[in-house]
Design a protein around this motif. Structure first.
Motif, mmCIF file in Angstrom:
data_model
loop_
_atom_site.group_PDB
_atom_site.id
_atom_site.type_symbol
_atom_site.label_atom_id
_atom_site.label_comp_id
_atom_site.label_asym_id
_atom_site.label_seq_id
_atom_site.Cartn_x
_atom_site.Cartn_y
_atom_site.Cartn_z
ATOM 1 N N ASP A 184 0.921 -1.127 -0.016
ATOM 2 C CA ASP A 184 0.018 -0.186 0.073
ATOM 3 C C ASP A 184 0.728 1.154 0.037
ATOM 4 O O ASP A 184 0.457 2.533 -0.177
ATOM 5 C CB ASP A 184 -1.022 0.134 1.190
ATOM 6 C CG ASP A 184 -0.286 -0.098 2.525
ATOM 7 O OD1 ASP A 184 0.888 -0.141 2.712
ATOM 8 O OD2 ASP A 184 -1.056 0.058 3.444
ATOM 9 N N GLN A 185 2.015 1.077 0.018
ATOM 10 C CA GLN A 185 3.038 2.272 0.138
ATOM 11 C C GLN A 185 3.633 2.416 -1.251
ATOM 12 O O GLN A 185 4.259 3.522 -1.763
ATOM 13 C CB GLN A 185 4.193 2.125 1.034
ATOM 14 C CG GLN A 185 3.749 2.318 2.720
ATOM 15 C CD GLN A 185 4.891 2.183 3.565
ATOM 16 O OE1 GLN A 185 5.598 3.195 3.652
ATOM 17 N NE2 GLN A 185 4.887 0.939 4.154
ATOM 18 N N SER A 186 3.523 1.277 -1.992
ATOM 19 C CA SER A 186 4.421 1.224 -3.374
ATOM 20 C C SER A 186 3.622 0.370 -4.382
ATOM 21 O O SER A 186 4.153 -0.799 -4.757
ATOM 22 C CB SER A 186 5.585 0.684 -3.115
ATOM 23 O OG SER A 186 5.877 -0.167 -2.181
ATOM 24 N N ASN A 194 -3.308 -9.806 3.499
ATOM 25 C CA ASN A 194 -2.776 -9.464 2.307
ATOM 26 C C ASN A 194 -2.296 -10.565 1.440
ATOM 27 O O ASN A 194 -2.277 -11.020 0.245
ATOM 28 C CB ASN A 194 -1.530 -8.432 2.472
ATOM 29 C CG ASN A 194 -1.771 -6.954 2.547
ATOM 30 O OD1 ASN A 194 -3.091 -6.822 2.581
ATOM 31 N ND2 ASN A 194 -0.903 -6.001 2.539
ATOM 32 N N GLU A 195 -1.601 -11.447 2.277
ATOM 33 C CA GLU A 195 -0.936 -12.799 1.589
ATOM 34 C C GLU A 195 -2.322 -13.673 1.128
ATOM 35 O O GLU A 195 -2.183 -14.159 -0.166
ATOM 36 C CB GLU A 195 -0.159 -13.450 2.829
ATOM 37 C CG GLU A 195 0.354 -14.765 2.056
ATOM 38 C CD GLU A 195 1.598 -15.165 3.349
ATOM 39 O OE1 GLU A 195 1.817 -16.385 2.893
ATOM 40 O OE2 GLU A 195 2.004 -14.439 3.941
ATOM 41 N N ASP A 196 -3.395 -13.784 1.934
ATOM 42 C CA ASP A 196 -4.210 -14.537 1.645
ATOM 43 C C ASP A 196 -5.050 -13.882 0.198
ATOM 44 O O ASP A 196 -5.406 -14.736 -0.408
ATOM 45 C CB ASP A 196 -5.428 -14.549 2.398
ATOM 46 C CG ASP A 196 -4.873 -15.091 3.956
ATOM 47 O OD1 ASP A 196 -3.999 -16.207 3.732
ATOM 48 O OD2 ASP A 196 -5.541 -14.936 4.917
ATOM 49 N N ALA A 197 -4.907 -12.644 -0.104
ATOM 50 C CA ALA A 197 -5.427 -12.182 -1.110
ATOM 51 C C ALA A 197 -4.496 -11.932 -2.383
ATOM 52 O O ALA A 197 -4.827 -11.280 -3.409
ATOM 53 C CB ALA A 197 -5.792 -10.751 -0.747
ATOM 54 N N GLY A 198 -3.390 -12.438 -2.172
ATOM 55 C CA GLY A 198 -2.307 -12.261 -3.356
ATOM 56 C C GLY A 198 -1.833 -11.095 -3.489
ATOM 57 O O GLY A 198 -1.251 -10.776 -4.660
ATOM 58 N N ILE A 199 -1.619 -10.262 -2.427
ATOM 59 C CA ILE A 199 -1.017 -8.857 -2.518
ATOM 60 C C ILE A 199 0.306 -8.980 -1.867
ATOM 61 O O ILE A 199 0.639 -9.612 -0.704
ATOM 62 C CB ILE A 199 -1.706 -8.056 -1.512
ATOM 63 C CG1 ILE A 199 -3.377 -7.863 -2.058
ATOM 64 C CG2 ILE A 199 -1.081 -6.601 -1.535
ATOM 65 C CD1 ILE A 199 -4.205 -6.879 -1.357
ATOM 66 N N PRO A 200 1.402 -8.796 -2.787
ATOM 67 C CA PRO A 200 2.713 -9.066 -2.250
ATOM 68 C C PRO A 200 3.302 -7.993 -1.462
ATOM 69 O O PRO A 200 2.853 -6.938 -1.518
ATOM 70 C CB PRO A 200 3.586 -9.091 -3.687
ATOM 71 C CG PRO A 200 2.698 -8.150 -4.527
ATOM 72 C CD PRO A 200 1.311 -8.405 -4.081
ATOM 73 N N ASP A 201 4.005 -8.206 -0.251
ATOM 74 C CA ASP A 201 4.691 -7.467 0.567
ATOM 75 C C ASP A 201 6.251 -7.847 0.577
ATOM 76 O O ASP A 201 6.327 -8.932 1.241
ATOM 77 C CB ASP A 201 3.962 -7.174 1.801
ATOM 78 C CG ASP A 201 2.555 -6.579 1.882
ATOM 79 O OD1 ASP A 201 2.400 -5.621 1.449
ATOM 80 O OD2 ASP A 201 1.711 -7.488 2.378
ATOM 81 N N LEU A 202 6.884 -6.962 -0.076
ATOM 82 C CA LEU A 202 8.489 -7.519 -0.142
ATOM 83 C C LEU A 202 9.340 -7.500 1.143
ATOM 84 O O LEU A 202 10.166 -7.955 1.303
ATOM 85 C CB LEU A 202 9.014 -6.435 -1.060
ATOM 86 C CG LEU A 202 8.349 -6.528 -2.534
ATOM 87 C CD1 LEU A 202 9.275 -5.532 -3.646
ATOM 88 C CD2 LEU A 202 8.214 -7.951 -3.240
ATOM 89 N N VAL A 203 8.851 -6.930 2.348
ATOM 90 C CA VAL A 203 9.387 -6.759 3.526
ATOM 91 C C VAL A 203 9.633 -8.093 4.009
ATOM 92 O O VAL A 203 10.801 -8.370 4.920
ATOM 93 C CB VAL A 203 8.664 -5.820 4.437
ATOM 94 C CG1 VAL A 203 7.321 -6.715 4.955
ATOM 95 C CG2 VAL A 203 9.351 -5.338 5.546
ATOM 96 N N THR A 204 8.956 -9.037 3.714
ATOM 97 C CA THR A 204 9.283 -10.447 4.143
ATOM 98 C C THR A 204 10.318 -11.241 3.422
ATOM 99 O O THR A 204 10.827 -12.163 4.036
ATOM 100 C CB THR A 204 8.134 -11.332 3.710
ATOM 101 O OG1 THR A 204 7.767 -11.202 2.351
ATOM 102 C CG2 THR A 204 6.638 -10.880 4.224
#
Length: 510
Positions: A132-134, A359-369
């Motif tokens: 949501d920031q990028s 987010n993960e369940d919805a397929g939204i990527p968060d690269l911080v992981t």
């Protein structure tokens, strides 16, 4: 230069902070344009237009100049004033990295395309730690990571993340190596339980000319520098697989636990490239994590002519590659790649405010992981813009030209009686020294070292060239790092002649 302060309450009454931020208001846009033009003119006039690689003050005088300005005044000044101060006192006292004879370090001239991208990166201020920031930036970075995995020979299970450069990427490679060994061989989660009782027996193998960040990473990972076992390199400064095998057998006989083997594609001093396929076989045989530090030489993957030199890189469990070297990007810009994305699970954490599991369940990527950083710049954009601006073939031509220049330079040095070549370049680093006498027994090594150090300093002070200095054993050597495709044989001949002239003058004063 005297900087006039302005009472901040007056400024706030006039514009209510509007001129301090980039917004859609006419006032903000006008202020932004003026700031950018002022900065551009400063770069053009006091940096890009310099005719020498360095023409600034000596360290003592520069320190006196900068001691006269307060770091944080009570009241601000006009932006143009402080930019003028920076122009006169910082830019004019900078190493001009784009100059053809600024050839000291792995410090490249940045492409204009990447400088344009930097404007977009800094102004949009995307943070790569959550989608949501990028939103678009996250997806573009992942596209580039997928491309990098492909060209380095990884299949669909590969993954990676952009980093600040080789230090961070090497740290991540050894972090995953440590945690993977503990989990899979000792059934121990370092993330949850801390270091296992056996940690003092962990060992990491690398060559004696590998980058210092291997030792640094071992220290930061709680293993201590004593965990790093340096295997003597061969006469070409490459790690020998047979020597590694002998060392592994020795470690096992002492009941020690080798966990990782590090290969290098482009050592800092010599540009030497380890035999990756042989080392990969050795790592597999002993169950080691194989990390390849290709921060310097990874760019050879773009070259049809030279990419064979890094055959076997695809066998690495992880790879370091930097873009602020032979990809010609502004600092900082690098990537860390893994052959099996599941290894990122070893460092994965959830923070409800950043990467909620929904987010993960919805397929939204968060690269911080996948990163040891939280807030992180959108550095992938500048590489993307440059790749599209130049194309692979133009990149390859630039890289190839620097290697050809290094080979010509080595031949020139070898032909000089007063110069001694230390290595034949595998990439584009050339190490050599000035000989105060043709007969090595006729001069003191300490004096020879002093002469070479003085040559380097005088070249910079006279604005002729910026060279690096290194050591082989107890001997001091000079180094050309020929990253700049604009550097010519004519430039090199002029610098070599200056080296001999200065050396001869120094000898004459004895």
């Amino acid at each position: 230069m005297v900087i006039q302060s302005v009472n901040s309450s007056i400024v706030e009454d006039l514009d209510s902070f509007e001129s301090y931020f980039l917004t859609d208001s006419p006032q903000s846009i006008a202020a932004y344009r003026e700031a950018m033009v002022t900065a551009q003119e400063a770069i053009i006039e006091d940096f890009a237009s310099q005719k020498q690689p360095y023409s600034g003050a000596n360290p003592q005088d520069l320190a006196k100049i900068l001691a006269t300005i307060e770091p944080c005044p009570e009241f601000g000044c006009q932006l143009q004033q402080i930019l003028k101060y920076i122009s006169e006192n910082i830019l004019k006292n900078s190493a001009i990295v784009s100059h053809p004879t600024c050839i000291a370090h792995l410090h490249c001239p940045p492409l204009l395309s990447s400088l344009a991208a930097e404007v977009l990166i800094s102004a949009s201020n995307q943070s790569m730690d959550s989608w949501d920031q990028s939103p678009g930036a996250t997806l573009l970075e992942q596209r580039l990571i997928d491309w990098l995995c492909k060209i380095f020979g990884y299949d669909a299970k590969g993954d990676g993340v952009f980093t600040s450069g080789g230090t961070q990427s090497n740290f991540m490679g050894l972090l995953l190596a440590r945690d993977a060994f503990a989990l899979r061989r000792l059934n121990w989660s370092i993330q949850q339980q801390g270091l296992p009782p056996e940690f003092q027996r962990f060992r990491i193998l690398c060559s004696d000319v590998s980058h210092f960040t291997i030792r640094q990473a071992a220290s930061l990972l709680g293993l201590g520098q004593q965990a790093v076992v340096m295997v003597e390199s061969d006469r070409n400064y490459c790690l020998d697989a047979d020597a590694v095998e002998r060392k592994l057998a020795e470690l096992q006989s002492k009941d020690l636990l080798p966990i990782a083997l590090v290969g290098t594609v482009g050592t800092t001093d010599f540009g030497s490239i380890d035999p990756l396929s042989e080392l990969a076989d050795c790592a597999r045989k002993y169950g080691l994590w194989f990390h390849v530090d290709a921060a310097y030489g990874g760019a050879l993957i773009l070259s049809d002519k030279h990419k064979h030199k890094i055959d076997g890189v695809w066998a690495a469990d992880s790879i370091t590659v930097d873009f602020h070297k032979l990809f010609y990007q502004p600092i900082s810009c690098g990537a860390f790649l893994v052959k099996e994305r599941d290894n990122f699970e070893l460092i994965k954490l959830h923070a409800d405010y950043l990467n909620p599991e929904t987010n993960e369940d919805a397929g939204i990527p968060d690269l911080v992981t996948k990163s040891v950083q939280t807030t992180r710049r959108f550095d992938a954009l500048k590489l993307f813009v440059s790749l599209h601006s130049l194309g692979r073939k133009k990149f390859a031509r630039m890289i190839d030209s620097t290697i050809e220049l290094a080979q010509e330079t080595a031949s020139l040095i070898k032909s000089k009686e007063k110069l001694e070549l230390a290595n034949y370049p595998a990439i584009n680093a050339v190490v050599f020294r000035y000989l105060p006498s043709q007969n090595a027994t006729d001069f003191d090594c300490k004096r020879a070292n002093q002469v070479n150090s003085q040559i380097r300093m005088q070249l910079m002070q006279q604005g002729i060239a910026i060279l690096a200095q290194t050591k082989i054993g107890e001997l001091t050597y000079l180094k050309f790092t020929l990253l700049n495709p604009r550097t010519s044989v004519v430039d090199i001949k002029r610098v070599l002649q200056a080296i001999q002239n200065i050396g001869d003058e120094l000898r004459g004063t004895e």
